[in-house]
Design a protein around this motif. Structure first.
Motif, PDB file in Angstrom:
ATOM      1  N   LEU A  47       0.831  -1.195   0.000  1.00  0.00           N
ATOM      2  CA  LEU A  47       0.000   0.000   0.000  1.00  0.00           C
ATOM      3  C   LEU A  47       0.867   1.247   0.000  1.00  0.00           C
ATOM      4  O   LEU A  47       1.847   1.337   0.763  1.00  0.00           O
ATOM      5  N   TYR A  77       2.717  -0.503   4.617  1.00  0.00           N
ATOM      6  CA  TYR A  77       2.545   0.665   3.762  1.00  0.00           C
ATOM      7  C   TYR A  77       3.738   1.598   3.801  1.00  0.00           C
ATOM      8  O   TYR A  77       4.495   1.633   4.772  1.00  0.00           O
ATOM      9  N   ASP A 108      -3.346   0.816  -3.987  1.00  0.00           N
ATOM     10  CA  ASP A 108      -3.176  -0.597  -3.645  1.00  0.00           C
ATOM     11  C   ASP A 108      -2.408  -1.238  -4.788  1.00  0.00           C
ATOM     12  O   ASP A 108      -2.930  -1.388  -5.902  1.00  0.00           O
TER      13      ASP A 108
END
Length: 292
Positions: A47, A77, A108
């Motif tokens: 992410l 992320y 994503d």
């Protein structure tokens, strides 16, 4: 005597006067699109988040840290700093992530073609559904959670764009505007307080994306973390909101999420970018830019 501005009459056709923008004059404009070319950076994690630790940005970093705390490795992320005061939101790369030029925006990278998600409420809902967390599956509980998520999305403009702007940021104090929005914010706080009178969390007995969405705005307000308006709004009256916000503030994921992409306050609370969990211990501003 009440303040009046009887000498102002709106023109027949509005024209942009950049000098009337106050401290945000350099970043607000009545048109969309990019002002400069700059590629969107992409890190190593599934992410990619592009954000700043405003209340809307904090929603998403708290959500990601909560998912990681549950053991969802796919929620790892990279958090890239988008400093809106510097106009970073108008770069070509960020406009590609969000054509509305507002933080936060998420990509994503795990889908066949990277999926962009913008608007903080949409990001929370996307992540909740992707990982099956913080959103009940039972029909009534799920609907109640989404009710409160949408309540926050519709209500926060009165708190941030309305009350916060005129009380804390406008170049002059305009009594009518402050009174108008203070009244609405207090009504909203009363809505929250009544709802939390017989519930532990916003949608019931489960912590959810509704709490994650509402806390950075209204929880932070009653804790004195935004606008320094607690006394002005008599936030001590909302005892159920205070109980709820204090409970959420103690969550480790909330403490971590508040640090990510933060550029103000105690240097120890500022993690300008987050690319690894160890960054919380190694790369806060007090460690990489110590005071001299």
């Amino acid at each position: 005597m009440s303040q009046t501005f009887s000498d102002y009459t709106p023109t027949k056709i509005w024209e942009w006067n950049k000098e009337n923008g106050g401290q945000f004059a350099s970043i607000n404009r009545p048109i969309a699109g990019a002002t400069h070319d700059k590629d969107r950076p992409i890190g190593k994690h599934p992410l990619q988040l592009y954000s700043l630790a405003t209340p809307n940005g904090v929603k998403v970093t708290v959500m990601l840290e909560e998912l990681l705390a549950l053991g969802h490795e796919g929620a790892e992320y990279d958090a890239w700093l988008v400093n809106i005061r510097d106009g970073n939101q108008f770069s070509s790369g960020f406009v590609d992530a969000n054509p509305n030029s507002k933080i936060p925006a998420l990509f994503d990278q795990t889908t066949p073609e990277p999926t962009r998600v913008f608007e903080s409420g949409s990001i929370l809902l996307y992540l909740a559904e992707k990982f099956g967390a913080f959103l009940p599956t039972e029909h009534h509980k799920r609907t109640e959670t989404i009710n409160w998520l949408m309540w926050q999305m519709g209500s926060a403009p009165y708190l941030g764009g309305g009350f916060g702007h005129f009380y804390a940021y406008a170049p002059f104090k305009f009594e009518y505007a402050i009174d108008r929005f203070a009244m609405e914010v207090k009504r909203q706080l009363d809505v929250l307080d009544r709802n939390l009178a017989d519930r532990e969390y916003m949608a019931g007995d489960e912590y959810s994306i509704a709490d994650i969405a509402i806390w950075p705005w209204y929880g932070a307000l009653v804790k004195g973390l935004i606008y320094e308006a607690g006394e002005f709004l008599s936030v001590h009256e909302y005892t159920n909101v205070i109980r709820w916000t204090n409970q959420i503030a103690e969550r480790q994921a909330v403490k971590r999420g508040r640090m990510v992409n933060r550029v103000m306050g105690d240097p120890a609370s500022q993690l300008h970018e987050r690319h690894d969990s160890s960054d919380f211990d190694m790369k806060t501003q007090d460690r990489i830019a110590p005071a001299t």
